[in-house]
Design an enzyme around this catalytic site. Sequence first.
Site, PDB file in Angstrom:
ATOM      1  N   VAL A 133       0.899  -1.146   0.000  1.00 15.79           N
ATOM      2  CA  VAL A 133       0.000   0.000   0.000  1.00 15.79           C
ATOM      3  C   VAL A 133       0.941   1.199   0.000  1.00 15.79           C
ATOM      4  O   VAL A 133       1.525   1.540   1.022  1.00 15.79           O
ATOM      5  CB  VAL A 133      -0.947  -0.012   1.217  1.00 15.79           C
ATOM      6  CG1 VAL A 133      -1.846   1.217   1.216  1.00 15.79           C
ATOM      7  CG2 VAL A 133      -1.788  -1.292   1.218  1.00 15.79           C
ATOM      8  N   PRO A 134       1.153   1.814  -1.174  1.00 14.49           N
ATOM      9  CA  PRO A 134       2.291   2.724  -1.385  1.00 14.49           C
ATOM     10  C   PRO A 134       2.134   4.133  -0.816  1.00 14.49           C
ATOM     11  O   PRO A 134       2.043   5.120  -1.547  1.00 14.49           O
ATOM     12  CB  PRO A 134       2.422   2.740  -2.907  1.00 14.49           C
ATOM     13  CG  PRO A 134       1.022   2.561  -3.396  1.00 14.49           C
ATOM     14  CD  PRO A 134       0.395   1.601  -2.409  1.00 14.49           C
ATOM     15  N   CYS A 135       2.163   4.230   0.499  1.00 17.69           N
ATOM     16  CA  CYS A 135       2.102   5.547   1.132  1.00 17.69           C
ATOM     17  C   CYS A 135       3.334   6.388   0.797  1.00 17.69           C
ATOM     18  O   CYS A 135       3.294   7.613   0.921  1.00 17.69           O
ATOM     19  CB  CYS A 135       1.924   5.404   2.639  1.00 17.69           C
ATOM     20  SG  CYS A 135       3.217   4.475   3.461  1.00 17.69           S
ATOM     21  N   HIS A 136       4.387   5.738   0.318  1.00 19.72           N
ATOM     22  CA  HIS A 136       5.593   6.487  -0.065  1.00 19.72           C
ATOM     23  C   HIS A 136       5.342   7.383  -1.282  1.00 19.72           C
ATOM     24  O   HIS A 136       6.149   8.257  -1.575  1.00 19.72           O
ATOM     25  CB  HIS A 136       6.766   5.537  -0.340  1.00 19.72           C
ATOM     26  CG  HIS A 136       6.539   4.600  -1.469  1.00 19.72           C
ATOM     27  ND1 HIS A 136       5.905   3.381  -1.305  1.00 19.72           N
ATOM     28  CD2 HIS A 136       6.840   4.695  -2.792  1.00 19.72           C
ATOM     29  CE1 HIS A 136       5.850   2.769  -2.476  1.00 19.72           C
ATOM     30  NE2 HIS A 136       6.402   3.544  -3.396  1.00 19.72           N
TER      31      HIS A 136
END
Length: 170
Positions: A133-136
């Site tokens: 889950v690409p919060c970056h």
Amino acid sequence: MTDATIQTLDTPDGAFTVLEDTEGRVLASGWTDSVERILGRLAERYRPTRVVDGTVASADAVDAFYAGEVEHAMQVPVRQFGTDLFTEGWRQLRRIPAGGTLTYTEFAGAMGRPDAVRAAASVCARNAPALFVPCHRVLRSDGTLGGFAWGLDVKRSLLERESVGTTALV
């Protein structure tokens, strides 16, 4: 929750540990070899009662990510625990394409809550299955990196790996 499997993989960004439930869903992950730090990403009531070392189903997706096939990680099933707002936020994070970013303000809008920028930041901060889950992919409104649970060097590396122009990222 009962059992979970944990595995630490070697990546160019260092040790990456994945915790999966018995159905192969990622519960938590991050750039550390500390089981305690991974478990600490989950509220105590959602932590597995027993964690065993083993092979996680998502290991191939991690390898594919680091081999340049970054979208495989978005297909890995995850299990997250939160309010409807958090659930929608995590769903929206998975919709940000590799090579793309949103500001926290844009992310709040994507969540359907354009005035909830602080809530958007909390969604990122409480995202346990990092990478999957690409919060970056969420940045400050001025284009700088902002925070990341696993350090700004890892965040910068992930964005560079995803071919995001990072000359302005500091």
